[in-house]
Design a protein around this motif. Sequence first.
Motif, PDB file in Angstrom:
ATOM      1  N   GLN A  50     -37.517 -97.991 -35.903  1.00 28.60           N
ATOM      2  CA  GLN A  50     -38.135 -96.855 -36.588  1.00 28.60           C
ATOM      3  C   GLN A  50     -38.501 -97.199 -38.026  1.00 28.60           C
ATOM      4  OE1 GLN A  50     -38.989 -93.977 -34.972  1.00 28.60           O
ATOM      5  NE2 GLN A  50     -40.148 -93.631 -36.834  1.00 28.60           N
ATOM      6  N   ARG A  51     -37.664 -97.986 -38.706  1.00 27.63           N
ATOM      7  CA  ARG A  51     -37.994 -98.402 -40.074  1.00 27.63           C
ATOM      8  C   ARG A  51     -39.274 -99.220 -40.084  1.00 27.63           C
ATOM      9  NH1 ARG A  51     -32.245 -99.157 -40.951  1.00 27.63           N
ATOM     10  NH2 ARG A  51     -32.447-101.362 -40.490  1.00 27.63           N
ATOM     11  N   LYS A  52     -39.451-100.116 -39.098  1.00 31.88           N
ATOM     12  CA  LYS A  52     -40.677-100.907 -39.015  1.00 31.88           C
ATOM     13  C   LYS A  52     -41.892-100.009 -38.807  1.00 31.88           C
ATOM     14  CE  LYS A  52     -39.008-105.265 -37.118  1.00 31.88           C
ATOM     15  NZ  LYS A  52     -39.154-106.171 -35.980  1.00 31.88           N
ATOM     16  N   HIS A  53     -41.754 -99.034 -37.912  1.00 31.44           N
ATOM     17  CA  HIS A  53     -42.861 -98.109 -37.663  1.00 31.44           C
ATOM     18  C   HIS A  53     -43.187 -97.301 -38.920  1.00 31.44           C
ATOM     19  CE1 HIS A  53     -43.848 -98.527 -33.414  1.00 31.44           C
ATOM     20  NE2 HIS A  53     -42.574 -98.790 -33.216  1.00 31.44           N
ATOM     21  N   ASN A  54     -42.162 -96.850 -39.628  1.00 32.57           N
ATOM     22  CA  ASN A  54     -42.389 -96.083 -40.854  1.00 32.57           C
ATOM     23  C   ASN A  54     -43.095 -96.933 -41.907  1.00 32.57           C
ATOM     24  OD1 ASN A  54     -41.152 -93.912 -39.675  1.00 32.57           O
ATOM     25  ND2 ASN A  54     -39.223 -94.157 -40.777  1.00 32.57           N
ATOM     26  N   VAL A 109     -47.013-103.115 -36.457  1.00 32.38           N
ATOM     27  CA  VAL A 109     -45.557-103.282 -36.407  1.00 32.38           C
ATOM     28  C   VAL A 109     -45.189-104.750 -36.236  1.00 32.38           C
ATOM     29  CG1 VAL A 109     -43.476-102.634 -35.140  1.00 32.38           C
ATOM     30  CG2 VAL A 109     -45.258-100.959 -35.515  1.00 32.38           C
ATOM     31  N   ASP A 110     -46.028-105.519 -35.551  1.00 31.64           N
ATOM     32  CA  ASP A 110     -45.729-106.935 -35.330  1.00 31.64           C
ATOM     33  C   ASP A 110     -45.672-107.728 -36.634  1.00 31.64           C
ATOM     34  OD1 ASP A 110     -45.712-106.439 -32.621  1.00 31.64           O
ATOM     35  OD2 ASP A 110     -47.848-106.883 -32.399  1.00 31.64           O
ATOM     36  N   TYR A 111     -46.404-107.293 -37.653  1.00 32.47           N
ATOM     37  CA  TYR A 111     -46.442-107.986 -38.939  1.00 32.47           C
ATOM     38  C   TYR A 111     -45.406-107.464 -39.922  1.00 32.47           C
ATOM     39  CZ  TYR A 111     -50.660-110.679 -37.997  1.00 32.47           C
ATOM     40  OH  TYR A 111     -51.558-111.578 -37.502  1.00 32.47           O
ATOM     41  N   MET A 112     -44.627-106.446 -39.551  1.00 28.67           N
ATOM     42  CA  MET A 112     -43.619-105.902 -40.459  1.00 28.67           C
ATOM     43  C   MET A 112     -42.358-106.760 -40.373  1.00 28.67           C
ATOM     44  SD  MET A 112     -45.173-103.380 -41.769  1.00 28.67           S
ATOM     45  CE  MET A 112     -46.839-103.883 -41.416  1.00 28.67           C
ATOM     46  N   SER A 113     -41.801-107.098 -41.527  1.00 26.07           N
ATOM     47  CA  SER A 113     -40.588-107.908 -41.541  1.00 26.07           C
ATOM     48  C   SER A 113     -39.380-107.052 -41.200  1.00 26.07           C
ATOM     49  CB  SER A 113     -40.403-108.559 -42.916  1.00 26.07           C
ATOM     50  OG  SER A 113     -40.393-107.580 -43.915  1.00 26.07           O
ATOM     51  N   SER A 114     -38.384-107.694 -40.615  1.00 21.74           N
ATOM     52  CA  SER A 114     -37.165-107.002 -40.219  1.00 21.74           C
ATOM     53  C   SER A 114     -36.288-106.745 -41.429  1.00 21.74           C
ATOM     54  CB  SER A 114     -36.378-107.848 -39.214  1.00 21.74           C
ATOM     55  OG  SER A 114     -37.155-108.093 -38.073  1.00 21.74           O
ATOM     56  N   GLU A 115     -35.401-105.775 -41.277  1.00 19.08           N
ATOM     57  CA  GLU A 115     -34.431-105.469 -42.327  1.00 19.08           C
ATOM     58  C   GLU A 115     -33.054-105.392 -41.693  1.00 19.08           C
ATOM     59  OE1 GLU A 115     -35.873-101.775 -43.811  1.00 19.08           O
ATOM     60  OE2 GLU A 115     -37.234-102.725 -45.209  1.00 19.08           O
TER      61      GLU A 115
END
Length: 175
Positions: A69-73, A102-108
């Motif tokens: 959900q954080r990635k989507h946000n 979303v594929d380009y968002m880094s993980s946390e």
Amino acid sequence: TACQSDKCPTAVVRSMPRCMHVLILNSFYIRSIIHAEAARIYFASLKRRSKMALAGKLDESKKRQQKVQRKHNKAHSRMNACTTSTAITAEEKSEAMKILTVDYMSSEETGQECAGSEDERQAPPVTIFKICPLPWRSNRANSIIASMDRKTQRKSSNRAREMCRKRNNGDPSTR
């Protein structure tokens, strides 16, 4: 002519023309289908959640879903910043929209840090996020994403900025 059907749900509907009556009954029918589908999804989710609780995987599932959900946000806020920006040309916007997925968002990863007071035993730990940068992402993509983050920060209120969790750089992502 007004509808004289006994099947009309209210007196208001009875005074409407026949074509309007059909539209209203169709909307009642569609609404009932939507409610039935919502109930089916609710009970399927309830069943899945209870199975996970019995297997002891509910907490793990919640953490995984929070991460997703954080990635989507992040993707959503960056896309909004891109579409509402007037300083970006149409070509730059189309280039940015290709990478703002979303594929380009880094993980946390979630971590904890002491609040920084003199007596650290009394201060509760503060939750922070460790950003796991994507090593395969190009410098151009990183600069576009950083630009969208700055635009998002500029548009947010002071209260929103205060409520944001602290983020530190972590180890590079393995994906």
